[in-house]
Design an enzyme around this catalytic site. Structure first.
Site, short mmCIF file in Angstrom:
data_model
loop_
_atom_site.label_atom_id
_atom_site.label_comp_id
_atom_site.label_asym_id
_atom_site.label_seq_id
_atom_site.Cartn_x
_atom_site.Cartn_y
_atom_site.Cartn_z
N TRP A 1 -52.07 88.84 -3.27
CA TRP A 1 -51.18 88.44 -2.16
C TRP A 1 -50.61 89.67 -1.46
O TRP A 1 -50.40 89.67 -0.24
CB TRP A 1 -50.04 87.58 -2.72
CG TRP A 1 -49.03 87.17 -1.68
CD1 TRP A 1 -49.07 86.07 -0.87
CD2 TRP A 1 -47.82 87.87 -1.32
NE1 TRP A 1 -47.97 86.03 -0.04
CE2 TRP A 1 -47.19 87.13 -0.30
CE3 TRP A 1 -47.22 89.04 -1.78
CZ2 TRP A 1 -45.99 87.52 0.26
CZ3 TRP A 1 -46.02 89.44 -1.20
CH2 TRP A 1 -45.41 88.68 -0.19
N HIS A 2 -50.39 90.74 -2.24
CA HIS A 2 -49.77 91.93 -1.65
C HIS A 2 -50.71 92.70 -0.73
O HIS A 2 -50.26 93.41 0.16
CB HIS A 2 -49.26 92.86 -2.75
CG HIS A 2 -47.99 92.38 -3.38
ND1 HIS A 2 -47.97 91.44 -4.38
CD2 HIS A 2 -46.68 92.69 -3.14
CE1 HIS A 2 -46.71 91.20 -4.73
NE2 HIS A 2 -45.92 91.94 -3.99
N GLY A 3 -52.00 92.61 -0.97
CA GLY A 3 -52.89 93.36 -0.09
C GLY A 3 -54.35 93.11 -0.41
O GLY A 3 -54.71 92.76 -1.54
N PHE B 1 -47.77 93.28 4.33
CA PHE B 1 -48.24 92.22 3.45
C PHE B 1 -48.08 90.86 4.12
O PHE B 1 -48.43 89.87 3.59
CB PHE B 1 -47.47 92.24 2.12
CG PHE B 1 -47.55 93.58 1.43
CD1 PHE B 1 -48.71 94.32 1.50
CD2 PHE B 1 -46.46 94.09 0.74
CE1 PHE B 1 -48.79 95.55 0.87
CE2 PHE B 1 -46.54 95.32 0.11
CZ PHE B 1 -47.69 96.05 0.18
#
Length: 494
Positions: free
Chosen positions: A324-326, A494
């Site tokens: 989800w962060h990257g 993000f």
């Protein structure tokens, strides 16, 4: 538009004045909605169309979901919402990543395939508002809350500018009821809000950007192996930078909302004083942790289907949390490391509970299940909570290497430098940089430890007005001195 810009200060003053004028409540909400669109459109006006599309789809699909009793049609509606929201997220955020991995795979099996590089721009905050709207439709599917009656209220819930771009990730019951009745800030809310806004900007501009960012950039951007001290200082600098950057944003968001009479959920509770990784995730990016727990970990089965499935569900949750962060495998490894740490912690806790149960059965219960669980072999070396907190902090810093590094080569090179695996590393940081990082790191750990069970605003209320005035004045003075640029917050990507 970013909180740490003079443009935002002017924007904020205008919005607060309009919100406190004697207009009708509906007109005030329209003002807030228009202001939120202006705030978002300042980055790239075209992407506001995605925001409108997501808002309209989820508002109408959510109402249909809540009122639909036919299970097949209900699942079909949920799929429409999931495809709409996750489809946009996948295309804009993971399109290039998926294509790169597909090309790598087909080339490995012998096909010479080299498509044109996609030119996909990531809309600001898409991960945050996608999760915000997703939790609404999933709640409607489960009938855990009632549909929002007004499109105006729902639009404001999705786009309310303090949380829109980087959270906190809010859920309908936390915010929508606040839009149903008139809200303006009381004197106490206004003072607390302005203090939080000042504190958040101080964390971002002074500590993250002015004191730590350059050292972290130098170390993580190095193409050679580094001296061990420089490598550790670079990681500690990033550890502080990302906390002050992201927690600073959340503090600003809560403060801005308070000045308008609204409350947003807490997103950070002194995470670097965490004792263990369960505790860490109860303190770091709290709204995302709860989202992943309620909408991913528990639906996967949580801890209801035995030990093995619990470990699998835990790892899947952390892997997807990392992704989800990257869109990069380094984020997946970052999530996997946290999943691994949680595995180890759970094994130790389970082992201790079994041991305590045995003692209770044999000796009529001498030990308490509520005591802090420290395995016997560790307690020989660590005698109090401070050492466990430092151990947690040390291991968290190891994970930040993968979070910040742009590729695995850089990450391994830095880890080798940190753990004395290479001789004669390069010295890049000045004595002054090392001194700044050391002071800020020690100060952060001490403050987090002292405040770990306290509430900032409660302590703020207890302070003498003169003390508050001095602290506030120093923060504002340093803000003015350090405000040389308006760099974006890290989590905007993000």
């Amino acid at each position: 538009m970013v909180f740490n810009s003079y443009t935002f200060i002017v924007f904020f003053i205008v919005v607060v004045i309009l919100h406190h004028l004697p207009f009708s409540w509906k007109l005030k909400k329209i003002n807030l909605l228009l202001a939120s669109y202006v705030f978002y459109a300042a980055w790239n006006p075209i992407f506001i169309l995605l925001l409108w599309l997501s808002t309209l789809v989820d508002f109408f699909v959510g109402r249909l979901l809540y009122n639909e009793n036919n299970l097949i049609r209900k699942k079909l509606l949920l799929i429409i919402s999931l495809v709409g929201n996750l489809g946009m997220l996948c295309f804009f955020k993971y399109g290039g990543f998926l294509l790169d991995n597909f090309v790598f795979f087909v080339n490995q099996i012998g096909f010479d395939y080299h498509p044109a590089e996609p030119n996909i721009i990531l809309p600001a905050g898409i991960s945050f508002y996608t999760f915000t709207t997703l939790c609404y439709t999933i709640d409607m599917y489960r009938k855990e809350s009632k549909p929002v009656k007004s499109l105006l209220d729902f639009s404001l819930f999705v786009t309310f500018f303090p949380h829109l771009v980087a959270g906190p990730i809010v859920r309908p019951p936390q915010l929508v009821p606040q839009f149903e009745n008139p809200h303006t800030a009381s004197r106490k809310q206004m003072i607390q809000g302005l203090f939080l806004l000042s504190l958040g900007l101080f964390m971002k501009v002074v500590l993250a950007d002015s004191m730590l960012a350059e050292s972290a950039k130098t170390v993580f951007g190095a193409s050679q192996v580094l001296a061990t001290l420089d490598a550790w200082m670079g990681v500690l600098a990033f550890s502080g930078q990302i906390f002050f950057d992201f927690a600073g944003y959340s503090t600003c968001a809560i403060g801005v909302a308070s000045c308008l009479g609204f409350s947003l959920p807490e997103n950070f509770i002194y995470p670097y004083a965490a004792i263990g990784f369960s505790d860490f995730w109860r303190r770091w990016h709290i709204t995302l942790s709860k989202w992943l727990r309620d909408y991913l970990y528990i639906p996967l089965g949580g801890n209801r289907n035995g030990t093995f499935k619990t470990y699998v569900n835990l790892m899947i949750t952390m892997l997807l949390g990392g992704l989800w962060h990257g869109a990069n495998w380094t984020f997946v490894v970052w999530g996997a490391l946290h999943g691994f740490y949680l595995w180890i912690e759970k094994m130790i806790v389970d082992f201790r509970y079994k041991k305590i149960n045995r003692i209770e059965n044999q000796e009529s219960g001498i030990a308490s299940k509520n005591e802090i669980v420290i395995p016997g072999f560790i307690s020989k070396f660590f005698t109090n909570k401070i050492f466990l907190a430092l151990l947690t902090y040390f291991l968290v810093n190891v994970t930040w290497v993968f979070f910040r590094a742009t590729d695995f080569s850089s990450a391994w090179r830095l880890l080798a430098s940190m753990f004395l695996l290479v001789p004669q590393g390069a010295v890049l940081l000045s004595h002054l940089s090392i001194l700044k990082i050391t002071i800020i790191t020690l100060g952060t750990l001490i403050v987090h430890w002292i405040m770990r069970s306290r509430n900032l605003l409660v302590e703020f209320e207890k302070m003498h007005w003169l003390t508050v005035g001095i602290i506030w004045s120093i923060m504002l003075l340093l803000l003015i001195i350090c405000q040389e640029s308006s760099s974006s917050f890290i989590y905007f990507q993000f």
